[in-house]
Motif scaffolding. Sequence first.
Motif, PDB file in Angstrom:
ATOM      1  N   ARG A   1      49.189  31.819  44.271  1.00  0.00           N
ATOM      2  CA  ARG A   1      49.928  31.658  43.011  1.00  0.00           C
ATOM      3  C   ARG A   1      48.992  31.822  41.813  1.00  0.00           C
ATOM      4  O   ARG A   1      49.309  32.528  40.855  1.00  0.00           O
ATOM      5  CB  ARG A   1      50.608  30.284  42.980  1.00  0.00           C
ATOM      6  N   ARG A   2      47.805  31.218  41.891  1.00  0.00           N
ATOM      7  CA  ARG A   2      46.843  31.316  40.801  1.00  0.00           C
ATOM      8  C   ARG A   2      46.322  32.741  40.634  1.00  0.00           C
ATOM      9  O   ARG A   2      46.112  33.202  39.509  1.00  0.00           O
ATOM     10  CB  ARG A   2      45.699  30.322  40.993  1.00  0.00           C
ATOM     11  N   ILE A   3      46.110  33.440  41.742  1.00  0.00           N
ATOM     12  CA  ILE A   3      45.669  34.835  41.678  1.00  0.00           C
ATOM     13  C   ILE A   3      46.735  35.688  40.998  1.00  0.00           C
ATOM     14  O   ILE A   3      46.431  36.533  40.144  1.00  0.00           O
ATOM     15  CB  ILE A   3      45.336  35.379  43.084  1.00  0.00           C
ATOM     16  N   ILE A   4      47.983  35.473  41.364  1.00  0.00           N
ATOM     17  CA  ILE A   4      49.087  36.250  40.763  1.00  0.00           C
ATOM     18  C   ILE A   4      49.188  35.966  39.276  1.00  0.00           C
ATOM     19  O   ILE A   4      49.362  36.884  38.465  1.00  0.00           O
ATOM     20  CB  ILE A   4      50.420  35.913  41.468  1.00  0.00           C
ATOM     21  N   GLU A   5      49.068  34.701  38.903  1.00  0.00           N
ATOM     22  CA  GLU A   5      49.131  34.340  37.487  1.00  0.00           C
ATOM     23  C   GLU A   5      48.010  35.014  36.689  1.00  0.00           C
ATOM     24  O   GLU A   5      48.192  35.347  35.515  1.00  0.00           O
ATOM     25  CB  GLU A   5      49.048  32.823  37.305  1.00  0.00           C
ATOM     26  N   ALA A   6      46.844  35.234  37.305  1.00  0.00           N
ATOM     27  CA  ALA A   6      45.727  35.861  36.633  1.00  0.00           C
ATOM     28  C   ALA A   6      45.903  37.369  36.462  1.00  0.00           C
ATOM     29  O   ALA A   6      45.176  37.997  35.675  1.00  0.00           O
ATOM     30  CB  ALA A   6      44.422  35.586  37.394  1.00  0.00           C
ATOM     31  N   LEU A   7      46.860  37.949  37.200  1.00  0.00           N
ATOM     32  CA  LEU A   7      47.099  39.384  37.054  1.00  0.00           C
ATOM     33  C   LEU A   7      47.747  39.637  35.720  1.00  0.00           C
ATOM     34  O   LEU A   7      47.874  40.572  35.141  1.00  0.00           O
ATOM     35  CB  LEU A   7      47.989  39.918  38.186  1.00  0.00           C
TER      36      LEU A   7
END
Length: 178
Positions: A172-178
């Motif tokens: 979830r955090r990786i996706i938010e950073a995109l």
Amino acid sequence: MKTASQLFYAKGMTATGIDTITAKAGVAKMSLYNNFSSKEDLMLAYINARHQEWLELYRSCADNNAPPADGVLAVFDAYIDHAEVSSPDGFRGCGLLNAAAELPAGAAGREAVRRHKAEVQSILASHLGEITSRERAQETAEHLALLLEGAVSLAGLDSHLGRLEQARDIARRIIEAL
């Protein structure tokens, strides 16, 4: 098939004999061999059934009208759900990877597992492609697939799903950073 699946997951495919399967299922060997030409055929059917179970769980977790990020998280949710339903005697990790580890290189079952893992990564890339560039989506899908596989392995060693839930949060955090 249900009995074979339970035994293959709990005890391993090599350690589980046809006699054990038929005795626990309460069927004659001929009944089993009327449906499967060999133990290898039964093992491949088990691998394909686990793949289909996961796909069905993924589809039930995924909402086609949801944002793409939710589709990525649905992959993780399907792994968590599959771990919960397929391991009443304790989580032992990915049933497909466990099965592949018992098979020789070049075996049809190993190829089926490889295709499953490639399909999971493709699903991730498809959702991510709606968020970012194709190249970045492919790279991030590979990273998330590695994260997922590592989490499944560690969760199998720990015999609980905390690592999978952690991996979902990291995703979830990786996706938010995109």
